[in-house]
Design an enzyme around this catalytic site. Structure first.
Site, mmCIF file in Angstrom:
data_model
loop_
_atom_site.group_PDB
_atom_site.id
_atom_site.type_symbol
_atom_site.label_atom_id
_atom_site.label_comp_id
_atom_site.label_asym_id
_atom_site.label_seq_id
_atom_site.Cartn_x
_atom_site.Cartn_y
_atom_site.Cartn_z
ATOM 1 N N PRO A 84 16.440 5.455 -26.799
ATOM 2 C CG PRO A 84 18.442 6.575 -27.315
ATOM 3 C CD PRO A 84 17.280 5.851 -27.954
ATOM 4 N N GLY A 87 11.161 11.008 -25.510
ATOM 5 C CA GLY A 87 10.538 11.428 -26.754
ATOM 6 C C GLY A 87 11.482 12.303 -27.548
ATOM 7 C CG MET A 88 13.715 13.557 -31.472
ATOM 8 S SD MET A 88 14.639 14.846 -30.586
ATOM 9 C CE MET A 88 14.799 16.093 -31.865
ATOM 10 C CD GLU A 89 12.404 18.206 -29.689
ATOM 11 O OE1 GLU A 89 13.332 19.032 -29.579
ATOM 12 O OE2 GLU A 89 12.349 17.180 -28.991
ATOM 13 C CG HIS A 113 8.374 18.015 -23.059
ATOM 14 N ND1 HIS A 113 8.779 18.995 -22.170
ATOM 15 C CD2 HIS A 113 9.420 17.830 -23.902
ATOM 16 C CE1 HIS A 113 10.007 19.385 -22.473
ATOM 17 N NE2 HIS A 113 10.414 18.689 -23.525
ATOM 18 C CD GLU A 114 9.107 15.033 -26.762
ATOM 19 O OE1 GLU A 114 9.639 15.764 -27.623
ATOM 20 O OE2 GLU A 114 9.674 14.740 -25.699
ATOM 21 C CG HIS A 117 9.843 20.480 -28.206
ATOM 22 N ND1 HIS A 117 10.757 21.493 -28.002
ATOM 23 C CD2 HIS A 117 10.153 19.501 -27.321
ATOM 24 C CE1 HIS A 117 11.594 21.131 -27.038
ATOM 25 N NE2 HIS A 117 11.251 19.932 -26.601
ATOM 26 C CD GLU A 136 13.990 20.492 -24.445
ATOM 27 O OE1 GLU A 136 12.889 20.374 -23.878
ATOM 28 O OE2 GLU A 136 14.261 19.905 -25.504
ATOM 29 C CG ASP A 193 25.434 15.059 -27.411
ATOM 30 O OD1 ASP A 193 24.435 15.803 -27.489
ATOM 31 O OD2 ASP A 193 25.726 14.225 -28.278
ATOM 32 C CE1 TYR A 201 13.951 18.585 -21.696
ATOM 33 C CE2 TYR A 201 16.291 18.789 -21.189
ATOM 34 C CZ TYR A 201 15.275 18.302 -21.989
ATOM 35 O OH TYR A 201 15.579 17.533 -23.078
#
Length: 211
Positions: A84, A87-89, A113-114, A117, A136, A193, A201
């Protein structure tokens, strides 16, 4: 006898939110001297082409920060479309969505971006989610400095300006006086959340760029 054990040692201290496991029918292709891309066999070739600039991103970040990449490997895992996020770093293995596979590398800034991180967020992490902008805002700044180093300052200026409208839309969504529009929102009675948006960001980036 039909079982195989794998061991992995993470020599750089990480916070718990960065720990992730991935299991599936995966293939990989090399995309740099310290990078591979992993995905389902049906998309591995397309992913390898799309993300082939990753070593350029890492070298640019090292030059900008003056800090070498300390994690040894920087691999990418292209997940199924149900993932979802963009990306996730996760250290050493960033997760990315297959929707980045445009065929022309036009969305590769998400990988920049990732990768950023690895310095801002993974190596130095905010103490609490109230200060999420430190993760961020700095990462957006470094991502755009990487792209400016590779593609010129006009790229930096265009993408920074492009996101201003998204920032204003997020502020309008919450209401300009709402705590969630500040860089350090009050989260004493809220789930972090619920405060998540583009605001930390882009507002963080604008502050850092101004400084």
């Amino acid at each position: 006898p039909d079982q195989v054990s794998f061991e992995f040692e993470q020599n750089v201290v990480i916070p718990s939110y960065l720990l992730a496991l991935a299991v599936g029918q995966l293939e990989c292709r090399p995309i740099g001297p310290r990078s591979k891309v992993w995905s389902e066999p049906s998309m591995v070739e397309a992913a390898a082409y799309e993300f082939a600039e990753v070593e350029n991103f890492l070298q640019a970040a090292e030059a900008i920060t003056g800090q070498p990449y300390v994690w040894q490997r920087y691999d990418l895992l292209c997940l199924p479309p149900s993932f979802p996020f963009g990306g996730m770093e996760n250290p050493c293995l960033s997760f990315v969505t297959p929707t980045l596979i445009a065929g022309d590398r036009s969305l590769a800034n998400v990988v920049a971006h990732e990768a950023s991180h690895s310095w801002t967020g993974n190596l130095v992490t905010n103490c609490t989610w109230q200060h999420f902008w430190l993760n961020e805002g700095w990462t957006v700044w470094l991502e755009r400095r990487i792209e400016a180093k590779l593609h010129g300052d006009k790229w930096f200026e265009f993408h920074a300006a492009q996101q201003v409208s998204s920032l204003y839309e997020a502020i309008d969504h919450f209401g300009s006086e709402h705590s969630f529009t500040s860089l350090t929102p009050c989260l004493s009675n809220d789930d972090p959340d619920d405060a998540f948006s583009i605001i930390p960001y882009e507002k963080g980036f604008i502050l850092l760029h101004s400084l």
